[in-house]
Design an enzyme around this catalytic site. Structure first.
Site, PDB file in Angstrom:
ATOM      1  N   HIS A   1      90.579 -17.055  14.126  1.00 57.65           N
ATOM      2  CA  HIS A   1      91.971 -16.781  14.455  1.00 57.65           C
ATOM      3  C   HIS A   1      92.335 -17.488  15.754  1.00 57.65           C
ATOM      4  O   HIS A   1      91.608 -17.380  16.751  1.00 57.65           O
ATOM      5  CB  HIS A   1      92.210 -15.283  14.636  1.00 57.65           C
ATOM      6  CG  HIS A   1      91.692 -14.443  13.518  1.00 57.65           C
ATOM      7  ND1 HIS A   1      91.276 -13.142  13.693  1.00 57.65           N
ATOM      8  CD2 HIS A   1      91.509 -14.704  12.193  1.00 57.65           C
ATOM      9  CE1 HIS A   1      90.869 -12.639  12.545  1.00 57.65           C
ATOM     10  NE2 HIS A   1      90.995 -13.581  11.612  1.00 57.65           N
TER      11      HIS A   1
ATOM     12  N   TYR B   1      87.630  -8.159  24.704  1.00 57.97           N
ATOM     13  CA  TYR B   1      88.403  -9.348  25.042  1.00 57.97           C
ATOM     14  C   TYR B   1      89.667  -8.980  25.819  1.00 57.97           C
ATOM     15  O   TYR B   1      90.389  -8.044  25.483  1.00 57.97           O
ATOM     16  CB  TYR B   1      88.735 -10.190  23.812  1.00 57.97           C
ATOM     17  CG  TYR B   1      89.386  -9.495  22.649  1.00 57.97           C
ATOM     18  CD1 TYR B   1      90.743  -9.649  22.396  1.00 57.97           C
ATOM     19  CD2 TYR B   1      88.643  -8.701  21.778  1.00 57.97           C
ATOM     20  CE1 TYR B   1      91.349  -9.024  21.304  1.00 57.97           C
ATOM     21  CE2 TYR B   1      89.224  -8.083  20.694  1.00 57.97           C
ATOM     22  CZ  TYR B   1      90.587  -8.246  20.467  1.00 57.97           C
ATOM     23  OH  TYR B   1      91.178  -7.629  19.390  1.00 57.97           O
TER      24      TYR B   1
END
Length: 478
Positions: A69, A132
């Site tokens: 992605h 993240y």
């Protein structure tokens, strides 16, 4: 997992994709690390990327595979527990489109992923925790900017430790397109304020070949309006170039003009700089030779500012507001010539109307063509030149307004002897409000040249400008 190593930032084959080697302090109780430490990591070479959100993905089983992605923001990925195999593919348009980088990661590594680089990982142990940081909040509108590429694309040649046939992969990820059908992720946009001015119009011409540029006029962003930054949404922008200003230097010496100059050139610039800093956007502020008193020529960026009039004082205050934020640029220029009201077109009009002007001969500078000024600013952005102050003016021999006026007459087919010299004092004799002008408006441009930018010769640009103005009547003078 190695222990107690030094913090280190390592570059990869994908531009901007960085691997961080993190110190991990372990004993019989377990281990500790600074997973994200802004000051140390920026000093080591990580961009100061301003994360706004931290997400955590728990993966119960070995072989869980997610990706590839590419989102419209920067990411900082790390492992909090377990081990992963990470893979990244550059989906930004350009020579590195399709470049792949892979690495095994435990808690002692992290990866900075720039906008437009597709991210994937495969867990190599049960109970893996993946974290993240991201630089923007997800919105429904941001979904349209996502891009994807197939994990199993043979062109990528990613050597997954666990074969994808046996891995845990969502159907959506299995259905992503191959690289040859993947949508390139376009770079962030660059906003230009002051679109109706000479420099703004030059940027509008550049926008025809540079799709990043979004040129905004006063109808879009009005620096005289109170609270104008409240609705200034800059997500999706990397830079704002502020070419909007109050430049009527004589009017600025009046009471009404003084208020306008300080509002537009100082107060609004401070507010704009704060809004850009809050949203992690770099501001490029246009400034002027009027921040100097003009007693010295060929001044460099370290010259002490010493403005003589209200206009120069307000622009100097705007400079300081912008430079209070370390990532910003100030570009000083002088004697701008472009599409709009300017000295060269005034002299051309007088020549064609049979009027013989008197022009001051004791102010020395260089013409700066708006097209070159715009190109130089884009060069600073594209080259990643260090933030700070840059001097950018025309590439020509210093000349007085009188000498330039004679050149305009001559190049447009008129007798240059019709232009007569005068002094600044004589010119000001019957004028109620006249701003003080610098005697010298010449810059040392070694700092700019060191970045790799060199303006085209001023003489050639003046000739081309006059040909267009005379033959096509393309340049407006309202």
């Amino acid at each position: 997992m190695s222990q107690d190593k030094q913090l280190k930032v390592e570059h990869t084959a994908i531009p901007g994709l960085l691997v961080l080697h993190l110190p991990v302090h372990a004993d019989q109780r377990g281990w500790f690390k600074e997973n994200w430490q802004r000051q140390k990591m920026v000093s080591a070479g990580l961009p100061d990327f301003h994360p706004v959100q931290n997400n955590v993905s728990f993966n119960a089983d070995l072989g869980t595979t997610r990706g590839l992605h590419a989102e419209p923001w920067d990411k900082y990925v790390s492992v909090l527990s377990g081990e992963i195999f990470g893979a990244w593919v550059d989906l930004r348009p350009g020579a590195t489109f399709g470049t792949v980088f892979t690495v095994r990661m435990g808690p002692d590594q992290a990866v900075f992923v720039p906008r437009g680089v597709a991210n994937a990982f495969q867990t190599l142990s049960d109970n893996t925790v993946y974290s993240y940081l991201v630089t923007a909040h997800w919105t429904e509108a941001s979904r349209a900017e996502y891009s994807y590429v197939n994990l199993a694309d043979p062109q990528l040649q990613i050597d997954w430790p666990i074969n994808l046939d046996r891995a845990i992969v969502s159907q959506a990820d299995r259905d992503h397109p191959y690289l040859n059908a993947a949508k390139p992720v376009q770079p962030k946009k660059v906003a230009v304020l002051g679109g109706n001015g000479q420099l703004g119009r030059a940027f509008a011409q550049l926008a025809k070949i540079d799709p990043r540029l979004v040129v905004l006029t006063r109808d879009d962003v009005d620096l005289q309006r109170s609270g104008f930054t409240d609705s200034l949404e800059l997500s999706g922008y990397s830079h704002v170039i502020n070419a909007a200003a109050m430049t009527a230097v004589d009017l600025a010496e009046t009471r009404a003009g003084r208020a306008e100059a300080w509002q537009v050139n100082a107060v609004a610039v401070r507010q704009l700089a704060a809004a850009c800093a809050e949203q992690g956007v770099t501001l490029v502020q246009l400034s002027t030779d009027y921040v100097f008193d003009g007693e010295r020529d060929n001044v460099d960026e370290d010259e002490m500012i010493c403005p003589l009039g209200v206009y120069g004082q307000s622009k100097a205050a705007g400079e300081q507001a912008v430079l209070a934020h370390a990532q910003n640029y100030v570009v000083r220029t002088s004697w701008v010539i472009g599409q709009g009201n300017n000295f060269v077109l005034t002299m051309l009009r007088l020549a064609e109307q049979g009027i013989d002007p008197k022009v001051v001969d004791d102010q020395i500078g260089r013409l700066t063509f708006a097209s070159e000024l715009a190109s130089g600013i884009i060069h600073l952005i594209n080259s990643g030149s260090s933030p700070g102050i840059y001097h950018l003016q025309g590439n020509g021999e210093p000349a007085s307004w009188y000498q330039i006026a004679r050149r305009v007459f001559e190049l447009s087919g008129h007798d240059p002897a019709r232009v007569q010299p005068t002094t600044t004092r004589e010119y000001a004799f019957d004028k109620e409000f006249l701003a003080p002008r610098p005697k010298h408006s010449t810059f040392n441009m070694d700092k700019l040249r060191a970045t790799g930018f060199a303006s085209r010769p001023e003489a050639d640009l003046l000739t081309q400008f006059l040909e267009v103005a005379s033959e096509k009547s393309q340049y407006v003078t309202e």
